[in-house]
Design an enzyme around this catalytic site. Structure first.
Site, mmCIF file in Angstrom:
data_model
loop_
_atom_site.group_PDB
_atom_site.id
_atom_site.type_symbol
_atom_site.label_atom_id
_atom_site.label_comp_id
_atom_site.label_asym_id
_atom_site.label_seq_id
_atom_site.Cartn_x
_atom_site.Cartn_y
_atom_site.Cartn_z
ATOM 1 N N THR A 200 6.306 7.195 0.950
ATOM 2 C CA THR A 200 5.285 6.505 0.157
ATOM 3 C C THR A 200 4.857 7.468 -0.927
ATOM 4 O OG1 THR A 200 4.416 5.309 2.072
ATOM 5 C CG2 THR A 200 2.850 5.704 0.317
ATOM 6 N N ARG A 228 6.218 -7.113 8.115
ATOM 7 C CA ARG A 228 5.419 -5.953 8.578
ATOM 8 C C ARG A 228 4.672 -5.335 7.384
ATOM 9 N NH1 ARG A 228 5.136 -0.251 7.129
ATOM 10 N NH2 ARG A 228 4.450 0.923 8.939
ATOM 11 N N VAL A 229 3.390 -5.179 7.551
ATOM 12 C CA VAL A 229 2.589 -4.534 6.523
ATOM 13 C C VAL A 229 2.028 -3.247 7.126
ATOM 14 C CG1 VAL A 229 0.475 -4.729 5.149
ATOM 15 C CG2 VAL A 229 2.045 -6.667 5.302
ATOM 16 N N GLY A 230 2.164 -2.159 6.406
ATOM 17 C CA GLY A 230 1.688 -0.871 6.907
ATOM 18 C C GLY A 230 0.268 -0.584 6.456
ATOM 19 N N ASP A 231 -0.037 0.695 6.391
ATOM 20 C CA ASP A 231 -1.385 1.127 6.004
ATOM 21 C C ASP A 231 -1.578 1.173 4.489
ATOM 22 O OD1 ASP A 231 0.558 3.192 5.889
ATOM 23 O OD2 ASP A 231 -1.027 4.694 5.770
ATOM 24 N N GLY A 252 3.206 8.490 5.752
ATOM 25 C CA GLY A 252 3.665 8.677 7.123
ATOM 26 C C GLY A 252 3.431 7.418 7.938
ATOM 27 N N ARG A 253 3.481 7.561 9.247
ATOM 28 C CA ARG A 253 3.442 6.384 10.127
ATOM 29 C C ARG A 253 2.137 5.587 9.970
ATOM 30 N NH1 ARG A 253 5.161 3.763 14.872
ATOM 31 N NH2 ARG A 253 3.363 3.158 16.057
ATOM 32 N N GLY A 254 2.278 4.462 9.248
ATOM 33 C CA GLY A 254 1.117 3.674 8.869
ATOM 34 C C GLY A 254 0.357 3.076 10.032
HETATM 35 N N1 ASP Z 1 2.646 4.724 5.408
HETATM 36 C C1 ASP Z 1 3.768 3.926 5.046
HETATM 37 C C2 ASP Z 1 3.874 2.766 5.965
HETATM 38 O O1 ASP Z 1 3.640 2.923 7.143
HETATM 39 C C3 ASP Z 1 5.068 4.636 5.049
HETATM 40 C C4 ASP Z 1 5.034 6.084 4.715
HETATM 41 O O2 ASP Z 1 4.112 6.555 4.121
HETATM 42 O O3 ASP Z 1 5.951 6.810 5.043
HETATM 43 O O4 ASP Z 1 4.266 1.719 5.534
#
Ligand code: ASP
Length: 351
Positions: A200, A228-231, A252-254
Protein backbone atom coordinates in the site's frame (compact mmCIF):
# COMPACT_ATOMS: atom_id res chain seq x y z
CA UNK A 1 2.14 27.47 -9.84
CA UNK A 2 -1.39 28.79 -10.29
CA UNK A 3 -4.01 26.36 -8.98
CA UNK A 4 -5.53 26.01 -12.47
CA UNK A 5 -2.20 24.87 -13.92
CA UNK A 6 -1.56 22.58 -11.01
CA UNK A 7 -4.90 20.85 -11.58
CA UNK A 8 -4.06 20.33 -15.25
CA UNK A 9 -0.77 18.75 -14.35
CA UNK A 10 -2.21 16.16 -11.95
CA UNK A 11 -2.92 12.59 -12.94
CA UNK A 12 -6.67 13.00 -13.02
CA UNK A 13 -6.79 15.28 -16.04
CA UNK A 14 -10.40 16.11 -16.75
CA UNK A 15 -11.55 14.45 -13.56
CA UNK A 16 -9.62 16.85 -11.31
CA UNK A 17 -12.45 19.17 -10.52
CA UNK A 18 -12.19 19.48 -6.79
CA UNK A 19 -13.34 22.81 -5.47
CA UNK A 20 -13.57 21.99 -1.83
CA UNK A 21 -12.38 23.56 1.34
CA UNK A 22 -8.72 22.71 0.89
CA UNK A 23 -8.79 24.52 -2.45
CA UNK A 24 -9.77 27.66 -0.59
CA UNK A 25 -7.02 27.12 1.93
CA UNK A 26 -4.32 26.66 -0.69
CA UNK A 27 -5.38 29.52 -2.98
CA UNK A 28 -4.50 32.23 -0.48
CA UNK A 29 -1.64 30.59 1.27
CA UNK A 30 1.89 31.99 1.05
CA UNK A 31 4.52 29.67 2.49
CA UNK A 32 6.07 31.03 5.66
CA UNK A 33 9.62 30.40 6.73
CA UNK A 34 8.33 29.78 10.24
CA UNK A 35 6.13 26.85 9.30
CA UNK A 36 7.99 23.57 9.47
CA UNK A 37 6.85 21.24 6.71
CA UNK A 38 7.19 17.48 6.70
CA UNK A 39 5.94 14.62 4.53
CA UNK A 40 6.14 10.95 5.46
CA UNK A 41 5.27 7.88 3.40
CA UNK A 42 5.70 4.12 3.27
CA UNK A 43 8.87 2.61 1.76
CA UNK A 44 7.45 2.81 -1.78
CA UNK A 45 6.74 6.52 -1.32
CA UNK A 46 9.99 8.40 -1.91
CA UNK A 47 8.67 9.90 -5.15
CA UNK A 48 5.45 10.80 -3.34
CA UNK A 49 7.22 12.60 -0.48
CA UNK A 50 9.39 14.43 -3.02
CA UNK A 51 6.44 15.61 -5.08
CA UNK A 52 4.29 16.47 -2.06
CA UNK A 53 7.03 18.59 -0.49
CA UNK A 54 7.66 20.34 -3.80
CA UNK A 55 3.99 21.31 -3.96
CA UNK A 56 3.79 22.35 -0.31
CA UNK A 57 6.84 24.53 -0.81
CA UNK A 58 5.02 26.18 -3.72
CA UNK A 59 2.13 26.96 -1.36
CA UNK A 60 -0.27 24.10 -1.92
CA UNK A 61 -1.98 22.64 1.08
CA UNK A 62 -1.10 19.24 2.50
CA UNK A 63 -4.10 17.44 0.98
CA UNK A 64 -3.45 18.63 -2.59
CA UNK A 65 0.18 17.72 -2.12
CA UNK A 66 0.00 14.23 -0.62
CA UNK A 67 -2.65 13.16 -3.14
CA UNK A 68 -0.53 14.39 -6.05
CA UNK A 69 2.36 12.46 -4.48
CA UNK A 70 0.54 9.12 -4.27
CA UNK A 71 -0.94 9.60 -7.76
CA UNK A 72 2.57 8.95 -9.10
CA UNK A 73 2.64 5.53 -7.47
CA UNK A 74 -1.00 4.72 -8.30
CA UNK A 75 -0.26 5.35 -11.98
CA UNK A 76 2.98 3.37 -12.00
CA UNK A 77 2.50 -0.13 -13.47
CA UNK A 78 5.66 -1.31 -11.73
CA UNK A 79 4.26 -0.90 -8.22
CA UNK A 80 2.19 -4.06 -7.90
CA UNK A 81 0.53 -3.06 -4.64
CA UNK A 82 -1.22 0.15 -5.62
CA UNK A 83 -3.50 1.39 -8.44
CA UNK A 84 -2.65 0.51 -12.06
CA UNK A 85 -0.56 -2.68 -12.14
CA UNK A 86 -1.71 -3.74 -8.65
CA UNK A 87 -2.15 -7.48 -8.07
CA UNK A 88 -5.77 -8.55 -8.59
CA UNK A 89 -8.26 -10.47 -6.48
CA UNK A 90 -8.76 -14.24 -6.79
CA UNK A 91 -10.87 -13.73 -9.93
CA UNK A 92 -8.11 -11.74 -11.60
CA UNK A 93 -9.87 -8.39 -11.12
CA UNK A 94 -8.03 -5.38 -9.64
CA UNK A 95 -10.10 -3.86 -6.82
CA UNK A 96 -8.78 -0.70 -5.21
CA UNK A 97 -9.31 0.89 -1.78
CA UNK A 98 -8.41 4.42 -0.76
CA UNK A 99 -9.23 7.18 1.69
CA UNK A 100 -8.11 10.70 2.44
CA UNK A 101 -8.58 12.97 5.41
CA UNK A 102 -8.32 16.75 5.48
CA UNK A 103 -7.19 18.18 8.83
CA UNK A 104 -8.55 21.74 8.59
CA UNK A 105 -12.13 20.56 8.01
CA UNK A 106 -11.87 17.20 9.80
CA UNK A 107 -13.53 15.76 6.74
CA UNK A 108 -12.82 12.48 5.00
CA UNK A 109 -13.68 10.52 1.86
CA UNK A 110 -13.11 6.94 0.81
CA UNK A 111 -13.77 4.29 -1.80
CA UNK A 112 -13.70 0.52 -1.39
CA UNK A 113 -13.48 -2.28 -3.97
CA UNK A 114 -13.39 0.22 -6.82
CA UNK A 115 -12.64 -1.31 -10.23
CA UNK A 116 -11.30 0.27 -13.42
CA UNK A 117 -10.12 3.62 -12.05
CA UNK A 118 -6.38 4.16 -11.82
CA UNK A 119 -6.37 6.86 -9.14
CA UNK A 120 -8.85 5.87 -6.41
CA UNK A 121 -7.45 8.56 -4.11
CA UNK A 122 -8.90 11.22 -6.42
CA UNK A 123 -12.30 9.56 -6.25
CA UNK A 124 -12.01 9.35 -2.44
CA UNK A 125 -11.34 13.08 -2.40
CA UNK A 126 -14.42 13.76 -4.49
CA UNK A 127 -16.54 11.63 -2.16
CA UNK A 128 -15.33 13.97 0.59
CA UNK A 129 -15.85 17.19 -1.31
CA UNK A 130 -18.86 16.49 -3.51
CA UNK A 131 -21.12 14.26 -1.43
CA UNK A 132 -22.59 14.22 2.03
CA UNK A 133 -20.94 10.84 2.64
CA UNK A 134 -17.60 9.40 3.61
CA UNK A 135 -17.43 5.97 1.95
CA UNK A 136 -18.68 4.64 -1.40
CA UNK A 137 -17.99 1.07 -2.50
CA UNK A 138 -18.09 -1.19 -5.55
CA UNK A 139 -20.48 -0.34 -8.37
CA UNK A 140 -21.75 2.75 -6.58
CA UNK A 141 -18.21 4.12 -6.28
CA UNK A 142 -17.61 3.36 -9.96
CA UNK A 143 -20.81 5.10 -11.05
CA UNK A 144 -19.82 8.10 -8.94
CA UNK A 145 -16.37 8.18 -10.57
CA UNK A 146 -17.93 7.94 -14.04
CA UNK A 147 -20.25 10.83 -13.20
CA UNK A 148 -17.17 12.90 -12.45
CA UNK A 149 -15.57 12.08 -15.78
CA UNK A 150 -13.02 9.50 -14.70
CA UNK A 151 -11.89 7.24 -17.50
CA UNK A 152 -12.37 3.49 -17.00
CA UNK A 153 -9.32 1.43 -17.84
CA UNK A 154 -8.17 -2.14 -17.62
CA UNK A 155 -5.93 -1.96 -14.55
CA UNK A 156 -4.63 -5.52 -14.90
CA UNK A 157 -1.20 -5.30 -16.52
CA UNK A 158 0.21 -8.32 -18.27
CA UNK A 159 2.77 -8.73 -15.51
CA UNK A 160 0.08 -8.76 -12.80
CA UNK A 161 -2.08 -11.15 -14.84
CA UNK A 162 0.83 -13.58 -15.21
CA UNK A 163 1.57 -13.42 -11.48
CA UNK A 164 -2.09 -14.11 -10.71
CA UNK A 165 -2.25 -16.97 -13.22
CA UNK A 166 0.87 -18.54 -11.76
CA UNK A 167 -0.58 -18.25 -8.24
CA UNK A 168 -3.78 -19.91 -9.43
CA UNK A 169 -2.02 -22.68 -11.35
CA UNK A 170 0.25 -23.71 -8.53
CA UNK A 171 -2.57 -24.13 -6.00
CA UNK A 172 -3.38 -27.77 -5.32
CA UNK A 173 -7.08 -27.23 -4.67
CA UNK A 174 -8.25 -26.57 -8.22
CA UNK A 175 -8.00 -27.95 -11.76
CA UNK A 176 -5.53 -25.42 -13.10
CA UNK A 177 -1.88 -26.32 -13.53
CA UNK A 178 1.21 -24.59 -14.89
CA UNK A 179 2.93 -25.50 -18.18
CA UNK A 180 5.84 -27.91 -17.87
CA UNK A 181 8.22 -25.27 -19.16
CA UNK A 182 7.00 -22.51 -16.87
CA UNK A 183 9.36 -19.55 -17.05
CA UNK A 184 12.12 -19.76 -14.49
CA UNK A 185 14.36 -17.04 -13.29
CA UNK A 186 18.10 -17.54 -12.95
CA UNK A 187 17.67 -19.11 -9.51
CA UNK A 188 15.30 -21.70 -10.88
CA UNK A 189 12.27 -20.03 -9.33
CA UNK A 190 9.16 -19.36 -11.41
CA UNK A 191 9.70 -15.83 -12.70
CA UNK A 192 6.43 -14.39 -11.52
CA UNK A 193 5.99 -16.30 -8.31
CA UNK A 194 4.46 -13.53 -6.25
CA UNK A 195 2.71 -15.09 -3.24
CA UNK A 196 -0.11 -13.58 -1.22
CA UNK A 197 1.23 -10.17 -0.54
CA UNK A 198 0.29 -6.93 1.15
CA UNK A 199 1.42 -3.49 0.04
CA UNK A 200 0.00 0.00 0.00
CA UNK A 201 1.09 3.60 -0.05
CA UNK A 202 0.19 6.04 2.69
CA UNK A 203 1.36 9.65 2.72
CA UNK A 204 0.91 12.31 5.42
CA UNK A 205 1.86 15.97 5.21
CA UNK A 206 2.20 18.97 7.51
CA UNK A 207 2.09 22.11 5.37
CA UNK A 208 3.44 25.62 6.00
CA UNK A 209 0.10 26.71 7.45
CA UNK A 210 0.49 24.08 10.14
CA UNK A 211 -2.33 22.02 8.61
CA UNK A 212 -2.17 18.24 8.36
CA UNK A 213 -3.74 15.89 5.82
CA UNK A 214 -3.22 12.32 4.70
CA UNK A 215 -4.08 9.71 2.12
CA UNK A 216 -3.84 5.92 1.87
CA UNK A 217 -4.32 3.96 -1.35
CA UNK A 218 -3.90 0.30 -2.27
CA UNK A 219 -4.84 -2.69 -4.37
CA UNK A 220 -5.04 -4.46 -1.02
CA UNK A 221 -4.26 -8.05 -0.26
CA UNK A 222 -3.35 -9.84 -3.47
CA UNK A 223 -5.64 -12.67 -4.66
CA UNK A 224 -8.19 -11.64 -2.03
CA UNK A 225 -11.79 -12.83 -1.98
CA UNK A 226 -13.67 -10.52 -4.38
CA UNK A 227 -15.25 -7.74 -2.36
CA UNK A 228 -12.74 -7.98 0.47
CA UNK A 229 -12.10 -4.49 1.76
CA UNK A 230 -9.07 -3.86 3.96
CA UNK A 231 -8.15 -1.07 6.33
CA UNK A 232 -6.96 1.38 3.67
CA UNK A 233 -10.34 3.04 3.02
CA UNK A 234 -11.46 2.93 6.64
CA UNK A 235 -10.95 6.14 8.57
CA UNK A 236 -9.24 5.34 11.87
CA UNK A 237 -7.92 2.01 10.59
CA UNK A 238 -5.57 2.71 7.63
CA UNK A 239 -5.43 6.48 8.14
CA UNK A 240 -6.36 9.09 10.70
CA UNK A 241 -5.77 12.82 10.91
CA UNK A 242 -6.49 15.23 13.73
CA UNK A 243 -5.39 18.71 12.80
CA UNK A 244 -4.77 19.65 16.44
CA UNK A 245 -2.55 16.64 17.10
CA UNK A 246 -1.10 14.78 14.12
CA UNK A 247 -1.71 11.97 11.66
CA UNK A 248 -1.04 8.28 11.27
CA UNK A 249 -1.11 5.98 8.24
CA UNK A 250 -0.53 2.26 7.98
CA UNK A 251 0.47 -0.50 5.59
CA UNK A 252 0.43 -4.25 6.13
CA UNK A 253 -2.22 -6.71 7.27
CA UNK A 254 -5.35 -4.58 7.19
CA UNK A 255 -7.52 -6.96 9.17
CA UNK A 256 -5.57 -6.16 12.35
CA UNK A 257 -6.12 -2.44 11.83
CA UNK A 258 -9.81 -3.01 11.25
CA UNK A 259 -10.06 -4.76 14.61
CA UNK A 260 -7.96 -2.23 16.52
CA UNK A 261 -8.59 1.06 14.64
CA UNK A 262 -4.91 1.51 15.20
CA UNK A 263 -4.29 4.76 13.30
CA UNK A 264 -6.92 6.46 15.44
CA UNK A 265 -5.39 4.89 18.53
CA UNK A 266 -1.92 6.18 17.61
CA UNK A 267 -3.21 9.72 17.09
CA UNK A 268 -4.89 9.47 20.50
CA UNK A 269 -1.59 8.34 22.03
CA UNK A 270 0.01 11.46 20.53
CA UNK A 271 -2.79 13.59 21.98
CA UNK A 272 -1.85 12.18 25.40
CA UNK A 273 1.69 13.45 24.89
CA UNK A 274 3.60 10.63 23.21
CA UNK A 275 5.99 11.43 20.38
CA UNK A 276 5.00 10.03 16.96
CA UNK A 277 7.69 7.35 17.33
CA UNK A 278 6.52 6.24 20.80
CA UNK A 279 2.86 6.39 19.80
CA UNK A 280 3.50 4.21 16.72
CA UNK A 281 5.34 1.64 18.83
CA UNK A 282 2.56 1.63 21.45
CA UNK A 283 -0.03 1.08 18.69
CA UNK A 284 2.05 -1.68 17.13
CA UNK A 285 2.42 -3.46 20.48
CA UNK A 286 -1.35 -3.26 21.05
CA UNK A 287 -1.92 -5.01 17.72
CA UNK A 288 0.56 -7.75 18.59
CA UNK A 289 -1.01 -8.25 22.03
CA UNK A 290 -4.51 -8.56 20.57
CA UNK A 291 -3.33 -10.95 17.83
CA UNK A 292 -2.39 -13.42 20.57
CA UNK A 293 -6.11 -14.01 21.16
CA UNK A 294 -6.20 -15.79 17.81
CA UNK A 295 -3.62 -18.62 17.58
CA UNK A 296 -3.72 -18.77 13.78
CA UNK A 297 -2.25 -15.27 13.69
CA UNK A 298 0.81 -16.37 15.66
CA UNK A 299 3.82 -18.45 14.70
CA UNK A 300 5.14 -21.31 16.85
CA UNK A 301 7.83 -19.00 18.24
CA UNK A 302 5.13 -16.73 19.68
CA UNK A 303 5.67 -13.98 17.13
CA UNK A 304 3.01 -12.64 14.77
CA UNK A 305 2.53 -14.46 11.48
CA UNK A 306 1.95 -11.13 9.73
CA UNK A 307 3.55 -7.74 9.37
CA UNK A 308 2.14 -4.28 9.86
CA UNK A 309 3.71 -0.82 9.81
CA UNK A 310 2.79 2.64 11.11
CA UNK A 311 3.98 6.09 10.11
CA UNK A 312 3.07 9.23 12.01
CA UNK A 313 3.71 12.96 12.18
CA UNK A 314 2.62 15.53 14.73
CA UNK A 315 1.76 19.20 14.65
CA UNK A 316 5.33 20.16 15.61
CA UNK A 317 6.74 18.35 12.58
CA UNK A 318 8.10 15.37 14.54
CA UNK A 319 7.76 11.98 12.90
CA UNK A 320 8.13 8.25 13.45
CA UNK A 321 7.87 4.89 11.73
CA UNK A 322 7.64 1.33 13.05
CA UNK A 323 7.20 -2.20 11.76
CA UNK A 324 6.64 -5.56 13.45
CA UNK A 325 9.39 -7.07 11.30
CA UNK A 326 12.54 -5.37 10.09
CA UNK A 327 14.87 -4.12 8.85
CA UNK A 328 12.27 -1.72 7.53
CA UNK A 329 12.32 1.78 6.08
CA UNK A 330 10.03 4.67 5.32
CA UNK A 331 10.29 7.74 3.14
CA UNK A 332 10.56 11.16 4.73
CA UNK A 333 11.02 14.69 3.44
CA UNK A 334 11.82 17.08 6.29
CA UNK A 335 11.80 20.19 4.12
CA UNK A 336 15.50 19.88 3.36
CA UNK A 337 16.20 16.30 2.46
CA UNK A 338 14.08 13.58 0.89
CA UNK A 339 15.39 10.20 1.95
CA UNK A 340 14.67 6.79 3.38
CA UNK A 341 14.84 6.46 7.16
CA UNK A 342 15.13 3.35 9.26
CA UNK A 343 11.95 2.25 11.01
CA UNK A 344 12.08 0.81 14.51
CA UNK A 345 10.97 -2.80 14.58
CA UNK A 346 10.15 -5.55 17.07
CA UNK A 347 11.66 -8.60 15.37
CA UNK A 348 14.08 -9.36 12.58
CA UNK A 349 12.72 -11.11 9.53
CA UNK A 350 13.40 -14.84 9.40
CA UNK A 351 14.32 -15.19 13.07
N1 ASP B 1 -3.34 -2.69 4.40
C1 ASP B 1 -3.63 -3.18 3.09
C2 ASP B 1 -4.81 -4.08 3.15
O1 ASP B 1 -4.92 -4.85 4.08
C3 ASP B 1 -2.53 -3.90 2.42
C4 ASP B 1 -1.15 -3.47 2.77
O2 ASP B 1 -0.94 -2.39 3.24
O3 ASP B 1 -0.21 -4.21 2.58
O4 ASP B 1 -5.58 -4.09 2.23
Amino acid sequence: MKRRNFLKSTAAGAASLWLGTSAKASSFFKPSAAGKMVVISSSNGLRATGRAMELMQQGHDALDSVIAGVNIVESDPNDMTVGYGGLPNEDGVVQLDSCCMHGPTHNAGAVGALEGIKNPSLVARLVMERTDHVLLVGQGALRFARAHGFKEENLLTDKARRAWLHWKEKRKDNDWFPPEDADRDKNGKAALDIPFTYGTITCLGLDGNGDISGVTTTSGLSYKIPGRVGDSPIIGAGLYVDNEVGACGSTGRGEENLKNLTCHLIVEFMRQGMSPQKACMAGLKRVVEKAKYMPRLMKDNGRPAFNIRYYAINKAGEFGGVSIYGPAEYALHDGKENKMRKAEYLYEWKK
